[in-house]
Design an enzyme around this catalytic site. Structure first.
Site, PDB file in Angstrom:
ATOM      1  N   GLU A  81      35.478  54.678  36.983  1.00 54.61           N
ATOM      2  CA  GLU A  81      36.404  55.277  36.582  1.00 54.61           C
ATOM      3  C   GLU A  81      37.115  57.003  36.842  1.00 54.61           C
ATOM      4  OE1 GLU A  81      34.694  53.691  34.818  1.00 54.61           O
ATOM      5  OE2 GLU A  81      36.297  52.334  33.817  1.00 54.61           O
ATOM      6  N   GLU A  85      32.344  46.596  31.670  1.00 55.86           N
ATOM      7  CA  GLU A  85      32.293  46.821  30.104  1.00 55.86           C
ATOM      8  C   GLU A  85      32.537  45.625  29.280  1.00 55.86           C
ATOM      9  OE1 GLU A  85      36.586  49.037  31.014  1.00 55.86           O
ATOM     10  OE2 GLU A  85      35.451  50.635  29.718  1.00 55.86           O
ATOM     11  N   GLY A 143      36.101  47.442  34.295  1.00 53.68           N
ATOM     12  CA  GLY A 143      36.008  46.225  33.127  1.00 53.68           C
ATOM     13  C   GLY A 143      34.798  45.689  33.361  1.00 53.68           C
ATOM     14  N   ALA A 175      39.831  47.091  36.075  1.00 53.23           N
ATOM     15  CA  ALA A 175      40.457  46.363  35.616  1.00 53.23           C
ATOM     16  C   ALA A 175      41.970  46.919  36.571  1.00 53.23           C
ATOM     17  CB  ALA A 175      41.311  47.789  34.288  1.00 53.23           C
TER      18      ALA A 175
HETATM   19  N1  DAK Z   1      42.056  46.806  40.774  1.00 59.26           N
HETATM   20  C1  DAK Z   1      42.847  45.703  41.718  1.00 59.26           C
HETATM   21  N2  DAK Z   1      42.360  45.901  42.787  1.00 59.26           N
HETATM   22  C2  DAK Z   1      41.033  45.790  43.425  1.00 59.26           C
HETATM   23  C3  DAK Z   1      40.358  45.948  42.741  1.00 59.26           C
HETATM   24  C4  DAK Z   1      40.660  46.861  41.421  1.00 59.26           C
HETATM   25  N3  DAK Z   1      39.562  46.876  40.831  1.00 59.26           N
HETATM   26  N4  DAK Z   1      38.989  46.018  43.013  1.00 59.26           N
HETATM   27  C5  DAK Z   1      39.230  45.907  44.155  1.00 59.26           C
HETATM   28  N5  DAK Z   1      40.654  45.318  44.668  1.00 59.26           N
HETATM   29  C6  DAK Z   1      40.989  44.398  46.003  1.00 59.26           C
HETATM   30  C7  DAK Z   1      41.215  45.448  46.901  1.00 59.26           C
HETATM   31  O1  DAK Z   1      42.176  46.511  46.590  1.00 59.26           O
HETATM   32  C8  DAK Z   1      41.119  44.446  47.753  1.00 59.26           C
HETATM   33  O2  DAK Z   1      42.190  44.098  47.647  1.00 59.26           O
HETATM   34  P1  DAK Z   1      43.219  43.994  49.641  1.00 59.26           P
HETATM   35  O3  DAK Z   1      43.366  45.422  49.871  1.00 59.26           O
HETATM   36  O4  DAK Z   1      42.715  43.221  50.644  1.00 59.26           O
HETATM   37  O5  DAK Z   1      44.992  43.354  49.064  1.00 59.26           O
HETATM   38  C9  DAK Z   1      40.037  43.687  47.828  1.00 59.26           C
HETATM   39  O6  DAK Z   1      40.167  43.632  46.327  1.00 59.26           O
HETATM   40  C10 DAK Z   1      38.948  43.262  48.042  1.00 59.26           C
HETATM   41  O7  DAK Z   1      38.661  44.889  47.515  1.00 59.26           O
HETATM   42  P2  DAK Z   1      38.070  46.264  49.046  1.00 59.26           P
HETATM   43  O8  DAK Z   1      38.189  45.414  50.552  1.00 59.26           O
HETATM   44  O9  DAK Z   1      37.506  47.572  48.615  1.00 59.26           O
HETATM   45  O10 DAK Z   1      36.280  45.235  49.043  1.00 59.26           O
HETATM   46  P3  DAK Z   1      35.156  45.920  49.573  1.00 59.26           P
HETATM   47  O11 DAK Z   1      33.928  45.087  49.476  1.00 59.26           O
HETATM   48  O12 DAK Z   1      35.146  47.354  50.325  1.00 59.26           O
HETATM   49  O13 DAK Z   1      34.863  47.437  48.224  1.00 59.26           O
HETATM   50  C11 DAK Z   1      34.560  47.375  45.638  1.00 59.26           C
HETATM   51  C12 DAK Z   1      34.474  46.494  46.953  1.00 59.26           C
HETATM   52  C13 DAK Z   1      34.238  46.623  44.926  1.00 59.26           C
HETATM   53  C14 DAK Z   1      33.007  48.352  45.557  1.00 59.26           C
HETATM   54  C15 DAK Z   1      35.586  48.271  45.922  1.00 59.26           C
HETATM   55  O14 DAK Z   1      36.885  46.717  45.758  1.00 59.26           O
HETATM   56  C16 DAK Z   1      36.347  48.470  44.345  1.00 59.26           C
HETATM   57  O15 DAK Z   1      35.768  50.275  44.695  1.00 59.26           O
HETATM   58  N6  DAK Z   1      36.674  48.270  43.636  1.00 59.26           N
HETATM   59  C17 DAK Z   1      37.228  49.591  42.632  1.00 59.26           C
HETATM   60  C18 DAK Z   1      36.540  49.443  41.330  1.00 59.26           C
HETATM   61  C19 DAK Z   1      36.475  50.425  40.024  1.00 59.26           C
HETATM   62  O16 DAK Z   1      36.796  51.609  40.208  1.00 59.26           O
HETATM   63  N7  DAK Z   1      36.819  49.509  39.201  1.00 59.26           N
HETATM   64  C20 DAK Z   1      36.888  50.646  38.140  1.00 59.26           C
HETATM   65  C21 DAK Z   1      39.093  50.073  37.956  1.00 59.26           C
HETATM   66  S1  DAK Z   1      39.678  51.120  36.699  1.00 59.26           S
HETATM   67  C22 DAK Z   1      41.958  51.842  30.002  1.00 59.26           C
HETATM   68  C23 DAK Z   1      41.784  50.178  30.573  1.00 59.26           C
HETATM   69  C24 DAK Z   1      40.811  49.664  30.692  1.00 59.26           C
HETATM   70  C25 DAK Z   1      40.893  51.364  32.424  1.00 59.26           C
HETATM   71  C26 DAK Z   1      40.513  52.158  31.815  1.00 59.26           C
HETATM   72  C27 DAK Z   1      41.502  52.700  31.016  1.00 59.26           C
HETATM   73  N8  DAK Z   1      42.919  51.913  28.979  1.00 59.26           N
HETATM   74  C28 DAK Z   1      43.593  50.668  27.868  1.00 59.26           C
HETATM   75  C29 DAK Z   1      43.111  53.264  28.282  1.00 59.26           C
HETATM   76  C30 DAK Z   1      39.135  51.089  33.141  1.00 59.26           C
HETATM   77  C31 DAK Z   1      39.497  50.834  34.313  1.00 59.26           C
HETATM   78  C32 DAK Z   1      38.883  50.355  34.966  1.00 59.26           C
HETATM   79  O17 DAK Z   1      38.019  49.603  34.919  1.00 59.26           O
END
Ligand code: DAK
Length: 252
Positions: A128, A108, A105, A62
């Site tokens: 998350e 998911e 997400g 997400a």
């Molecule tokens: N959201 C927004 N931007 C993201 C992103 C994300 N999930 N993942 C990556 N990006 C963006 C980064 O901010 C970066 O943007 P800039 O800084 O260049 O503007 C670009 O993509 C490239 O990412 P990185 O520079 O970080 O690239 P790396 O290769 O170094 O690392 C990575 C890749 C996938 C390991 C890292 O980006 C990462 O850890 N990303 C986050 C992964 C994550 O935590 N995913 C879970 C997200 S939370 C709900 C509904 C839904 C949810 C919860 C509740 N409700 C209805 C209650 C769901 C939650 C989630 O999914």
């Protein structure tokens, strides 16, 4: 456009198209993806979808930059991401072709699909907990049903990500396919699925998914009734006649 749709014969490929954000799911991409799937779901000739990303990311979850701006009342009032429930109502089979990251997400989304093919470089995870939240699009429920509580709980509580080999071993993905020509291999399988009777595909998907929500007795009854209902279709006559006449069936 945040999602690129391409119809190739009887299949439709939906390619997530926010490469700079690693295909993170914001409200626009969700609405474009689901409304596109709904449109093609009604096309009688479309028998299978493929959802894919790019070599680096299937989907990194997400959109954290969208979510961080919201407080509880906005989340609650919008029923944020409640719209994903409509994804589960798509009747046509959906295949996930996962390259690279499938986190949060993204993992998911893959699990909402009916079959998951992973490229050798795919990675899966529910990170998350590292953001101070929990999975929100069914991760804690679907992952637990797919791989069992011991593995699901560990992934969700530690945020540890797993590679394609581990994902296949624990039953999260259907199969690992080689990285070279990954999408072509998935297309080939999707075309095989789409060549069958669409009404039978829909019934098979519905019956199989029902297994996750019903007792064995109810599920077997439901399956039998769906089986009976297919004896009202041209495709059942065609499929069985083709077998007896030793020819390939031509389904519509
Ligand atoms: N959201 C927004 N931007 C993201 C992103 C994300 N999930 N993942 C990556 N990006 C963006 C980064 O901010 C970066 O943007 P800039 O800084 O260049 O503007 C670009 O993509 C490239 O990412 P990185 O520079 O970080 O690239 P790396 O290769 O170094 O690392 C990575 C890749 C996938 C390991 C890292 O980006 C990462 O850890 N990303 C986050 C992964 C994550 O935590 N995913 C879970 C997200 S939370 C709900 C509904 C839904 C949810 C919860 C509740 N409700 C209805 C209650 C769901 C939650 C989630 O999914």
């Amino acid at each position: 456009m945040n999602v690129l749709f391409e119809q190739i014969g009887r299949i439709v490929i939906a390619k997530l198209n926010r490469p700079k954000a690693l295909n993170a799911l914001n409200s626009e991409i969700m609405i474009e993806l689901i409304s596109g799937l709904q449109k093609y779901d009604n096309y009688p000739e479309v028998g299978c979808f493929i959802i894919t990303g790019n070599e680096r990311a299937f989907c990194a979850g997400a959109d954290i930059k969208e979510m961080i701006q919201k407080d509880f009342s906005e989340m609650f009032n919008e029923d944020y991401f409640g719209y994903w429930e409509l994804f589960s109502r798509i009747k046509t089979p959906i295949v996930a072709a996962v390259n690279g990251y499938a986190f949060g997400g993204g993992c998911e989304l893959a699990m909402m699909c009916d079959i998951i093919y992973a490229s050798e470089n795919a990675q899966f995870g529910q990170p998350e907990i590292k953001l101070g939240v929990i999975p929100g699009i069914g991760g804690s429920q679907r992952l637990t049903k797919l791989i069992g509580k011991p593995k699901a709980m560990e992934m969700i509580l530690t945020g540890r990500t797993i590679d394609a080999i581990e994902a296949e071993r624990i039953g999260l993905v259907t199969q690992i396919l080689r990285k070279t020509d990954f999408l072509s291999q998935v297309i080939h399988i999707a075309q095989t699925i789409a060549s069958y009777s669409k009404i039978a595909l829909k019934a098979a998907k519905e019956a199989t998914n029902y297994a996750l929500e019903s007792s064995l007795k109810d599920g077997i009854f439901f399956e039998r009734r769906l089986f009976h209902s297919l004896f009202h279709t041209q495709n059942q006559i065609e499929g069985m006649s083709a077998f007896i006449e030793k020819r390939t069936a031509k389904f519509n």
